[in-house]
Write an enzyme that holds these catalytic residues in place. Structure first.
Site, PDB file in Angstrom:
ATOM      1  N   ASP A 199       0.825  -1.217   0.000  1.00  0.00           N
ATOM      2  CA  ASP A 199       0.000   0.000   0.000  1.00  0.00           C
ATOM      3  C   ASP A 199       0.856   1.262   0.000  1.00  0.00           C
ATOM      4  O   ASP A 199       0.544   2.244  -0.675  1.00  0.00           O
ATOM      5  CB  ASP A 199      -0.933   0.022   1.220  1.00  0.00           C
ATOM      6  CG  ASP A 199      -2.202  -0.789   0.971  1.00  0.00           C
ATOM      7  OD1 ASP A 199      -2.154  -1.689   0.113  1.00  0.00           O
ATOM      8  OD2 ASP A 199      -3.221  -0.516   1.626  1.00  0.00           O
TER       9      ASP A 199
ATOM     10  N   ASN B 267      -4.645  -2.226  -4.643  1.00  0.00           N
ATOM     11  CA  ASN B 267      -5.880  -2.330  -3.847  1.00  0.00           C
ATOM     12  C   ASN B 267      -5.733  -1.475  -2.590  1.00  0.00           C
ATOM     13  O   ASN B 267      -6.216  -1.826  -1.516  1.00  0.00           O
ATOM     14  CB  ASN B 267      -6.165  -3.794  -3.486  1.00  0.00           C
ATOM     15  CG  ASN B 267      -7.579  -3.987  -2.957  1.00  0.00           C
ATOM     16  OD1 ASN B 267      -8.422  -3.102  -3.060  1.00  0.00           O
ATOM     17  ND2 ASN B 267      -7.838  -5.138  -2.370  1.00  0.00           N
TER      18      ASN B 267
ATOM     19  N   ASP C 185     -10.972  -3.242  11.809  1.00  0.00           N
ATOM     20  CA  ASP C 185      -9.872  -4.097  11.338  1.00  0.00           C
ATOM     21  C   ASP C 185      -9.426  -5.076  12.418  1.00  0.00           C
ATOM     22  O   ASP C 185      -9.277  -6.268  12.177  1.00  0.00           O
ATOM     23  CB  ASP C 185      -8.686  -3.247  10.870  1.00  0.00           C
ATOM     24  CG  ASP C 185      -8.974  -2.565   9.536  1.00  0.00           C
ATOM     25  OD1 ASP C 185     -10.002  -2.885   8.915  1.00  0.00           O
ATOM     26  OD2 ASP C 185      -8.175  -1.707   9.117  1.00  0.00           O
TER      27      ASP C 185
ATOM     28  N   GLU D 153     -10.841  -5.077   1.786  1.00  0.00           N
ATOM     29  CA  GLU D 153     -10.053  -5.762   0.756  1.00  0.00           C
ATOM     30  C   GLU D 153     -10.843  -6.875   0.076  1.00  0.00           C
ATOM     31  O   GLU D 153     -10.641  -7.192  -1.087  1.00  0.00           O
ATOM     32  CB  GLU D 153      -8.767  -6.321   1.377  1.00  0.00           C
ATOM     33  CG  GLU D 153      -7.663  -5.294   1.557  1.00  0.00           C
ATOM     34  CD  GLU D 153      -7.855  -4.318   2.710  1.00  0.00           C
ATOM     35  OE1 GLU D 153      -6.923  -3.582   2.997  1.00  0.00           O
ATOM     36  OE2 GLU D 153      -8.947  -4.266   3.326  1.00  0.00           O
TER      37      GLU D 153
ATOM     38  N   HIS E  65      -4.814  -9.479   3.314  1.00  0.00           N
ATOM     39  CA  HIS E  65      -3.756  -9.648   4.319  1.00  0.00           C
ATOM     40  C   HIS E  65      -4.303 -10.042   5.690  1.00  0.00           C
ATOM     41  O   HIS E  65      -3.736 -10.890   6.373  1.00  0.00           O
ATOM     42  CB  HIS E  65      -2.931  -8.368   4.425  1.00  0.00           C
ATOM     43  CG  HIS E  65      -3.730  -7.121   4.697  1.00  0.00           C
ATOM     44  ND1 HIS E  65      -3.362  -6.191   5.640  1.00  0.00           N
ATOM     45  CD2 HIS E  65      -4.890  -6.636   4.160  1.00  0.00           C
ATOM     46  CE1 HIS E  65      -4.242  -5.200   5.667  1.00  0.00           C
ATOM     47  NE2 HIS E  65      -5.179  -5.450   4.775  1.00  0.00           N
ATOM     48  N   ARG E  66      -5.432  -9.444   6.094  1.00  0.00           N
ATOM     49  CA  ARG E  66      -5.944  -9.717   7.447  1.00  0.00           C
ATOM     50  C   ARG E  66      -6.523 -11.129   7.580  1.00  0.00           C
ATOM     51  O   ARG E  66      -6.454 -11.729   8.645  1.00  0.00           O
ATOM     52  CB  ARG E  66      -6.957  -8.663   7.883  1.00  0.00           C
ATOM     53  CG  ARG E  66      -6.344  -7.283   7.914  1.00  0.00           C
ATOM     54  CD  ARG E  66      -6.903  -6.350   8.945  1.00  0.00           C
ATOM     55  NE  ARG E  66      -6.279  -5.048   8.782  1.00  0.00           N
ATOM     56  CZ  ARG E  66      -5.064  -4.721   9.209  1.00  0.00           C
ATOM     57  NH1 ARG E  66      -4.333  -5.608   9.869  1.00  0.00           N
ATOM     58  NH2 ARG E  66      -4.568  -3.523   8.988  1.00  0.00           N
TER      59      ARG E  66
ATOM     60  N   LYS F 187       0.672  -6.594   2.020  1.00  0.00           N
ATOM     61  CA  LYS F 187      -0.093  -5.335   1.993  1.00  0.00           C
ATOM     62  C   LYS F 187       0.239  -4.464   3.202  1.00  0.00           C
ATOM     63  O   LYS F 187       0.280  -3.241   3.097  1.00  0.00           O
ATOM     64  CB  LYS F 187      -1.590  -5.643   1.941  1.00  0.00           C
ATOM     65  CG  LYS F 187      -2.465  -4.413   1.729  1.00  0.00           C
ATOM     66  CD  LYS F 187      -3.896  -4.816   1.437  1.00  0.00           C
ATOM     67  CE  LYS F 187      -4.843  -3.658   1.508  1.00  0.00           C
ATOM     68  NZ  LYS F 187      -4.744  -2.678   0.450  1.00  0.00           N
TER      69      LYS F 187
END
Length: 427
Positions: free
Chosen positions: A49, A94, A313, A341, A385-386, A411
């Site tokens: 990012d 993204n 998040d 995402e 990623h999460r 990311k």
């Protein structure tokens, strides 16, 4: 597709020095580029990012130098709005933290710029921001689907009275706030709907203040921004550690500690996601706060039923931690998971069921009842990623877990799995 199988972890113990915050890194880069003077950013996050933001700044003629490890950046400020020489197309992957703020900032003055990204970026709504910018005079065209990128920006934002819907993403308001001081006229931003992820607005206001601009915040319902201002470099600025990234290690300690200490954030951090630690404490873990660290020690975890709108998040980490809690956990008011995402509510429900959990997926909530014993599963990560980091916690059971496309953590946290291994003892 690449995959990574994590073997069962018996115990976690140790210290993690957190990489810089994604939210803070990309905001600070843009403000430094718009400011008068040279800014040195330290502990900058090195991730996809941030690279997208840096590439965009390069294309816009901003000059900067990066250290070899890409965590120290010296930026020569432009002393005002960014301008492209001629027509320009910027590819932003993204990266919502690059797309949204740039979509607003590049509407100042006269530009002809196209913002585009990966296929998923073209599914992430931006209509509420575009509507608000148009109210302020901006000329913006949708090049494919109405309300979604790619966008063509042709300048024209002058300020005035604008309304923005705050119910889907706080990044729309962040983008307007960061842009408005450089508009020729004053801007009054009115919020429609309930503002989500309010702590992220505090990050924005905090950073703007660091760069010399204060605005009038009327109870998060209306913001009054004086036009014709300029940002001033603070000289050197240290980027806080990423509080969302801290959540995985703190949760791991709550489940299978020992004690894990994360450094780079602490009791005075500006990131709302530090409140994640309070949720773990409520579940039964022991939390200790320092000025520049948070530590977590294992406890018997019990289920919770909570509104997670303020920490969307980090709340994902609670969804997988719930696999280790006694009872049924309910996470509420998390509709904005659906526009991240990936559609994170759908993704989380789908993958939790694979490991044996009983899951109820609502429009804006998720309810999770853990199984007696977790099943082995291959976890799809949806290029998110999460998802990859959350499901690494499954290995804290006596069941291994396979993570598909593990490199998607780049990311925000390229060496996440190495860091997890460093504090883990095998079962």
């Amino acid at each position: 597709m690449e995959s990574l199988t994590l073997q069962p972890i018996a115990r976690v113990d140790g210290t993690i020095n957190l990489p810089g915050s994604k939210s803070v890194s990309n905001r600070a880069l843009l403000l430094a580029a718009l400011a008068h003077g040279k800014t040195v950013l330290t502990n900058l996050l090195d991730s996809d990012d941030v690279r997208h933001m840096l590439n965009a700044l390069t294309a816009l003629g901003v000059s900067y130098t990066l250290s070899a490890d890409r965590t120290r950046c010296e930026i020569i400020g432009n002393g005002g709005p960014l301008h492209a020489e001629g027509a320009l197309e910027l590819f932003l992957g993204n990266a919502g933290t690059a797309m949204r703020p740039l979509a607003a900032a590049l509407c100042l003055g006269s530009n002809d710029i196209v913002l585009t990204g990966e296929p998923r970026m073209k599914e992430r709504p931006i209509g509420h921001l575009v509507d608000a910018l148009r109210l302020g005079g901006a000329k913006i065209t949708y090049l494919e689907q109405e309300n979604y990128p790619p966008l063509r920006l042709q300048g024209g934002f002058t300020g005035g009275n604008v309304d923005v819907d705050g119910s889907v993403s706080s990044q729309f308001l962040t983008a307007l706030l960061m842009t408005a001081p450089l508009a020729p006229e004053d801007t009054v931003i009115r919020i429609k709907g309930d503002l989500v992820s309010k702590p992220y607005i505090d990050i924005t206001l905090n950073l703007m203040k660091t760069f010399g601009v204060e605005i009038e915040n009327q109870h998060y319902q209306q913001f009054v921004v004086k036009g014709g201002q300029s940002y001033q470099s603070p000289g050197t600025y240290l980027v806080e550690g990423d509080a969302s990234s801290a959540s995985y290690f703190l949760a791991a300690a709550a489940i299978k500690g020992g004690t894990v200490k994360v450094t780079g954030i602490g009791r005075n951090s500006m990131q709302g996601d530090i409140r994640f630690a309070d949720v773990l404490e409520k579940m039964g873990a022991t939390i200790c706060w320092g000025d520049d660290y948070i530590s977590c020690t294992r406890g018997e975890l019990n289920a919770i039923d909570m509104d997670m709108n303020h920490i969307p998040d980090a709340a994902m980490t609670i969804a997988t931690a719930a696999l280790f809690a006694k009872g049924t956990t309910t996470l509420r008011n998390i509709y904005n998971w659906r526009v991240k995402e990936t559609d994170r509510l759908f993704a989380m429900a789908t993958e939790l069921r694979k490991v044996g959990a009983e899951v109820e997926e609502g429009h804006d909530y998720i309810r999770i009842t853990p199984p007696e014993k977790l099943n082995f599963a291959e976890i799809a990560t949806y290029n998110d990623h999460r998802m990859a980091m959350c499901f690494s916690l499954v290995a804290l059971s006596d069941t291994p877990v396979t993570i598909l496309d593990p490199k998607c953590t780049a990311k925000t946290f390229p060496d996440y799995f190495e860091q997890l291994a460093r504090i883990s003892q095998a079962a």
